[in-house]
Design a protein around this motif. Structure first.
Motif, short mmCIF file in Angstrom:
data_model
loop_
_atom_site.label_atom_id
_atom_site.label_comp_id
_atom_site.label_asym_id
_atom_site.label_seq_id
_atom_site.Cartn_x
_atom_site.Cartn_y
_atom_site.Cartn_z
N ILE A 102 1.04 -1.22 0.05
CA ILE A 102 -0.13 0.06 -0.07
C ILE A 102 0.90 1.36 -0.08
O ILE A 102 0.53 2.33 0.28
N LEU A 105 0.73 4.72 -2.99
CA LEU A 105 -0.52 5.11 -3.68
C LEU A 105 -0.66 6.54 -3.63
O LEU A 105 -1.45 6.87 -4.87
N SER B 58 -5.39 8.91 -0.07
CA SER B 58 -4.59 7.73 0.02
C SER B 58 -4.64 7.46 1.50
O SER B 58 -4.66 6.11 1.76
N ARG B 62 -5.88 3.79 2.63
CA ARG B 62 -5.04 2.70 3.33
C ARG B 62 -5.62 1.99 4.47
O ARG B 62 -5.84 0.87 4.86
N ARG B 66 -6.41 -1.87 5.01
CA ARG B 66 -5.77 -2.63 6.28
C ARG B 66 -6.88 -3.38 6.57
O ARG B 66 -6.65 -4.63 7.28
#
Lengths: 136, 127
Positions: A102, A105, B58, B62, B66
């Motif tokens: 991640i 991004l 973003s 996330r 998660r």
């Protein structure tokens, strides 16, 4: 329209910075959808700069805003350590992979929502210039 | 108020988070804080109702990733419903969710949940 915003480069300042930018872009005649995209782009750049550390107790960021003939240019300048977002690896975008990375991004979103992105390190300053065209 | 979080546990397996406002670098830590105990408790399905969410960056993405990652090992899923324009656009750009986990509205989502429930019951039924 050409304006310079100088703001504290700290995460907790983002909501104030956002409102200032929002007002400037709307006043500059930028269409709402483009404004929304560029607010997102600005958040990603701002957060990167604030996280990667400005210098001193009172890190600052300059945001140069220019709107001319259907072209919006945002130039972000700060005195933090050198950080070239273009050198970031692209994130893994497989939606079926729960283990995907991640990182990267934010930079990916910036690249997708702008027409041009250039980075320069000038006199110990990061200069990130973003361009976005729009139809008036 | 830049982010309102309304969480509702519909049963031991399912949790609904209704988000209103903006999910950005400043507000996402609050979602993380309410989400963490739920992820630890091992729910199977986490639903984000985003009807009132006008913006995601973003940082917010996330948090969603998660959750997906935390639920995946036990076969759990994250579902999203009622995406607004900006959120839809950002989800599309980063391919945030597989299409089968995104719903236009609660009618569609309820139908899906009913089908899943039937499937579970069928599997549990001794043959």
């Amino acid at each position: 329209m050409k304006t310079l915003l100088t703001v504290p480069a700290r995460i907790e300042e983002w909501s104030v910075v956002r409102l200032k930018l929002l007002g400037l872009l709307l006043d500059g005649g930028v269409p709402r959808e483009v404004v929304d995209d560029m607010i997102l782009v600005s958040e990603e750049v701002f957060v990167n700069a604030a996280t990667h550390g400005g210098s001193g107790d009172d890190p600052r960021m300059e945001i140069h805003v220019e709107v001319e003939n259907g072209l919006l240019t945002l130039r972000f300048e700060d005195e933090g350590r050198a950080f070239d977002p273009l050198s970031h690896p692209a994130p893994d975008l497989d939606p079926l992979d729960g283990e995907r990375s991640i990182g990267g991004l934010g930079v990916y979103l910036v690249q997708q929502l702008t027409d041009r992105m250039t980075y320069e390190r000038v006199r110990d300053r990061n200069q990130l210039t973003l361009e976005r065209r729009f139809t008036q | 108020m830049s982010l309102v979080i309304d969480s509702k546990q519909t049963d031991s397996q399912r949790m609904v988070f209704k988000l209103e406002g903006r999910l950005d670098t400043q507000t996402t830590p609050r979602l993380d804080a309410v989400m963490d105990p739920v992820l630890d408790a091992g729910v199977k399905t986490m639903i984000f109702d985003l009807a009132g969410l006008e913006y995601i960056s973003s940082a917010g993405l996330r948090a969603v990733f998660r959750a997906k990652k935390a639920l995946a090992p036990a076969g759990g899923t994250v579902l999203v419903v009622n995406l607004q324009r900006q959120v839809q656009k950002v989800f599309d750009i980063v391919k945030a969710m597989p299409a089968e986990n995104v719903f236009q509205g609660w009618d569609e989502l309820d139908e899906y949940l009913d089908r899943m429930q039937e499937k579970v019951l069928e599997e549990e039924e001794p043959s």
